[in-house]
Design a protein around this motif. Structure first.
Motif, PDB file in Angstrom:
ATOM      1  N   TYR A  38       0.837  -1.205   0.000  1.00 23.47           N
ATOM      2  CA  TYR A  38       0.000   0.000   0.000  1.00 23.47           C
ATOM      3  C   TYR A  38       0.872   1.255   0.000  1.00 23.47           C
ATOM      4  CZ  TYR A  38      -4.468   2.408   0.762  1.00 23.47           C
ATOM      5  OH  TYR A  38      -5.593   3.185   0.613  1.00 23.47           O
ATOM      6  N   CYS A  39       1.982   1.207   0.704  1.00 18.47           N
ATOM      7  CA  CYS A  39       2.919   2.342   0.658  1.00 18.47           C
ATOM      8  C   CYS A  39       3.409   2.588  -0.768  1.00 18.47           C
ATOM      9  CB  CYS A  39       4.118   2.089   1.581  1.00 18.47           C
ATOM     10  SG  CYS A  39       3.733   2.222   3.340  1.00 18.47           S
ATOM     11  N   ASP A  40       3.730   1.489  -1.487  1.00 17.17           N
ATOM     12  CA  ASP A  40       4.180   1.621  -2.872  1.00 17.17           C
ATOM     13  C   ASP A  40       3.082   2.235  -3.736  1.00 17.17           C
ATOM     14  OD1 ASP A  40       6.555   0.484  -2.120  1.00 17.17           O
ATOM     15  OD2 ASP A  40       6.039  -1.523  -2.848  1.00 17.17           O
ATOM     16  N   PHE A  41       1.851   1.793  -3.515  1.00 15.58           N
ATOM     17  CA  PHE A  41       0.719   2.318  -4.282  1.00 15.58           C
ATOM     18  C   PHE A  41       0.550   3.820  -4.037  1.00 15.58           C
ATOM     19  CE2 PHE A  41      -3.808   3.405  -4.571  1.00 15.58           C
ATOM     20  CZ  PHE A  41      -4.110   2.980  -5.849  1.00 15.58           C
ATOM     21  N   LEU A  42       0.730   4.247  -2.778  1.00 18.68           N
ATOM     22  CA  LEU A  42       0.586   5.659  -2.422  1.00 18.68           C
ATOM     23  C   LEU A  42       1.850   6.467  -2.673  1.00 18.68           C
ATOM     24  CD1 LEU A  42      -1.316   5.192   0.968  1.00 18.68           C
ATOM     25  CD2 LEU A  42      -2.305   5.902  -1.208  1.00 18.68           C
ATOM     26  N   ALA A  43       2.930   5.764  -3.107  1.00 11.74           N
ATOM     27  CA  ALA A  43       4.226   6.439  -3.353  1.00 11.74           C
ATOM     28  C   ALA A  43       4.702   7.178  -2.111  1.00 11.74           C
ATOM     29  CB  ALA A  43       4.111   7.386  -4.543  1.00 11.74           C
ATOM     30  N   LYS A  44       4.638   6.498  -0.956  1.00  8.26           N
ATOM     31  CA  LYS A  44       5.055   7.103   0.308  1.00  8.26           C
ATOM     32  C   LYS A  44       5.851   6.088   1.120  1.00  8.26           C
ATOM     33  CE  LYS A  44       1.353  10.520   0.790  1.00  8.26           C
ATOM     34  NZ  LYS A  44       0.905  10.446  -0.591  1.00  8.26           N
ATOM     35  N   LYS A  45       6.719   6.611   1.974  1.00  6.40           N
ATOM     36  CA  LYS A  45       7.472   5.749   2.870  1.00  6.40           C
ATOM     37  C   LYS A  45       6.633   5.442   4.100  1.00  6.40           C
ATOM     38  CE  LYS A  45      11.979   7.596   1.493  1.00  6.40           C
ATOM     39  NZ  LYS A  45      13.203   8.283   1.951  1.00  6.40           N
ATOM     40  N   ARG A  46       6.878   4.257   4.648  1.00  9.96           N
ATOM     41  CA  ARG A  46       6.078   3.830   5.781  1.00  9.96           C
ATOM     42  C   ARG A  46       6.223   4.787   6.960  1.00  9.96           C
ATOM     43  NH1 ARG A  46       5.973   0.331  10.222  1.00  9.96           N
ATOM     44  NH2 ARG A  46       4.084  -0.968  10.309  1.00  9.96           N
TER      45      ARG A  46
END
Length: 471
Positions: A38-46
Motif C-alpha cells: 500500500y505504501c508503494d501504491f501511495l508512493a510514500k514511505k512507511r
C-alpha cells in the motif's frame, strides 16, 4: 516468545506476502499500520505515514464514517470503490481501488480502530464483478424471500412486516368472491395488488381486465364499460362491441381510479353489481355477467360521499373488503430492495453490470419518495441511462434527492473519472491486441475471448479504428 508477539510476526509476514494493500487506524483515525504494497501504491514511505491522521494521507477516505458507524464489515456492505485525488498515488492511472473496511473491538466491545483491505488495478475490476454478482445473488434471494406468500403475489415485492401482513390479508380474501376496494397513494402498487388477488383466486384462469376510469373521456366511458349495439351512435362498429364487463366474464374487472367515475355512470355500475347483468349502449336485451370487481382510488371517497360526488350505495357495494396500500416511506427497508431489483432488471435487459455507489444508496434511503415505487423506478431508470458504465453515482440522481445528502465534491469529481480510467485501460488492451494480430478483428476477438460483434461495439464506443498499413 509471547502469544501476542507470535501473532504479530504472522500478521507482518502476511502483509508482506500479499499483493493487496492493508491499512489500520486507531479509534481516532490515526494510522497505526500499513503494509509495503500500500505504501508503494501511495508512493510514500512507511515512516511518513505511520502516526498521521488518515485524512492527511488519503483526502477522500471513508474510514471516519466507518468508525462512526462502528461497521463490522458483515453483510457485504463494507465493500466500497475508493477513489484517490491526483497526486495521492504512484501514477495518475491508478486513481481508484476496491476497499473492504471494518472496525475491530476488544472483548468488552470497546472500539479499538478500523482496517481496510485494498485491491488494485485489474484485481479491482475482477473484485467489482464479484461484488456485483454477490449483490445480484443477495437481492435475488431477498426478492424470493419477500414473495414467500406465493401464487399471485410473486410480483408483489417487499419484506417489511406491514407489507407482509397486507399480503397475508389479501391472500386470504383472494379465495372469496367479495368486491374489494384498494385505497392508497399514487405509485403504491394498487394494480399490482389487484392482479395478485386475481392470480390467487379461483378466477385466475379467467381474464383480468383493467380500465382507468379517469383516463377515458366521459362520453366514451359508458361504451367502454358496457359495450354498444350496432348503430348505437355515429361511427359505431358493425355488429356492435363488447364492453369491459363482458370481456371480464368469469374473471376480474379492475376499475382503477373509481373516484373519477362520472356521477351518472355510478348508477349503472351499481346496477351491474346488484343485478349481475349489464345493458349495452343502444338498448337490447340485458346480458348476464359473472365478474368479480376490484376497484382502486387515491381519493378520499368518504369525503366525496359527504360532498355528494360519490354514491354512498355504490361505495358500500365496492368496499365489502377495504385494503390500504403502504407508502414506500413507511417501509424504508424495502427501498433498496426495489431499487436493486429495478437495476438488476435493467442489467439483464441491456447486458451490463452497473451497481450503485455507497452514496447513492444513502441518498435513496433518505428520500421520502412522495411518488412511491413508481417514482423510484423512474429515478433508477433515469440514473441508469445517464451513468458511466460501472456505477450509478450521486451526479446521476435528481437534485431533489441529492440535496438531502451532503457529500464531498472532491470525492465525486475523482469517482466520476473511474469509468474514464477503466475505458482508457480497456482501449489500450484492445489496441495492443489488434496490433499483435495485424489489425485482424476476428483473431483479436478470439484472443480476448469475446464475440466479434461485441468487440466491434467496444471499438465503436471507445473510438478505436483499424490501422491500415500504407504501401
Amino acid at each position: 516468545m509471547t502469544e501476542d508477539h507470535r501473532y504479530r510476526l504472522i500478521f507482518e509476514e502476511f502483509l508482506d506476502k500479499t499483493e493487496d494493500g492493508f491499512i489500520v487506524v486507531d479509534a481516532n483515525g490515526v494510522i497505526t499500520d500499513i503494509n509495503q504494497n500500500y505504501c508503494d501504491f501511495l508512493a510514500k514511505k512507511r515512516e511518513d505515514v505511520i502516526g498521521k491522521p488518515i485524512r492527511q494521507i488519503i483526502t477522500t477516505t471513508s474510514m471516519y464514517d466507518v468508525l462512526q458507524r462502528r461497521h463490522r464489515g458483515d453483510g457485504g456492505n463494507g465493500v466500497y470503490i475508493q477513489p484517490y485525488c491526483v497526486g495521492e498515488t504512484r501514477d495518475q492511472s491508478e486513481n481508484y481501488a476496491v476497499a473492504n473496511r471494518f472496525c475491530f473491538f476488544d472483548e468488552h466491545g470497546t472500539l479499538l480502530g478500523a482496517a481496510a483491505h485494498m485491491k488494485f488495478r485489474q484485481r479491482a475490476m475482477d473484485t467489482a464483478k464479484e461484488i456485483l454478482d454477490m449483490e445480484l445473488k443477495y437481492y435475488r434471494e431477498e426478492y424470493q424471500n419477500s414473495t414467500s406468500v406465493g401464487g399471485g403475489f410473486d410480483g408483489f415485492l417487499g419484506s417489511d412486516p406491514k407489507l407482509l401482513e397486507l399480503k397475508r390479508t389479501a391472500s386470504r380474501i383472494a379465495r372469496t368472491d367479495f368486491s374489494v376496494l384498494i385505497t392508497g397513494e399514487t405509485g403504491t402498487g394498487k394494480e399490482v395488488l389487484a392482479r395478485a388477488i386475481h392470480g390467487e383466486s379461483p378466477r385466475k384462469g379467467g381474464p383480468f381486465i383493467c380500465i382507468n376510469c379517469g383516463a377515458i373521456p366521459e362520453n366514451l366511458l359508458e361504451s367502454e364499460l358496457f359495450g354498444y349495439e350496432e348503430g348505437a351512435f355515429t361511427g359505431a362498429k358493425k355488429g356492435g362491441k363488447p364492453g369491459k364487463f363482458q370481456l371480464a366474464n368469469h374473471g376480474t374487472l379492475f376499475l382503477d381510479e373509481i373516484g373519477d367515475m362520472p356521477f351518472p355512470l355510478q348508477v349503472k355500475i351499481l346496477r351491474a353489481l346488484q343485478e349481475r347483468e349489464i345493458e349495452k349502449v343502444g338498448g337490447g336485451v340485458p346480458t348476464p355477467v359473472d365478474v368479480r370487481v376490484i376497484a382502486a382510488t387515491r381519493q378520499d371517497l368518504q369525503q366525496m360521499m359527504a360532498e355528494g360526488t360519490f354514491r354512498e350505495d355504490l361505495y358500500y357495494r365496492l368496499a365489502v373488503i377495504n385494503l390500504e396500500t403502504i407508502p414506500l416511506r413507511e417501509r424504508p427497508g424495502d427501498i433498496l430492495l426495489h431499487a436493486n431489483y429495478f437495476l438488476t432488471e435493467l442489467n439483464k435487459k441491456y447486458k451490463t453490470k452497473i451497481i450503485f455507489s455507497d452514496q447513492v444508496r444513502r441518498c435513496l434511503q433518505r428520500y421520502s419518495w412522495p411518488g412511491n415505487v413508481r417514482e423510484l423506478q423512474n429515478v433508477v431508470s433515469s440514473a441508469y441511462a445517464s451513468c458511466d458504465e460501472l456505477l450509478v453515482d450521486v451526479a446521476d440522481l435528481p437534485a431533489k434527492i441529492t440535496d438531502l445528502h451532503r457529500y464531498d465534491p472532491r470525492l465525486h469529481s475523482v469517482a466520476s473519472r473511474l469509468a474514464d480510467t477503466m475505458d482508457a485501460y480497456e482501449a489500450a488492451v484492445i489496441r495492443e491486441a489488434l496490433r499483435r494480430n495485424g489489425q485482424n478483428v476476428r483473431a483479436t476477438a478470439a484472443e480476448l475471448g469475446v464475440e466479434r460483434s461485441l468487440l466491434y461495439k467496444k471499438m465503436k464506443r471507445l473510438n478505436i479504428s483499424i490501422q491500415r498499413s500504407i504501401v
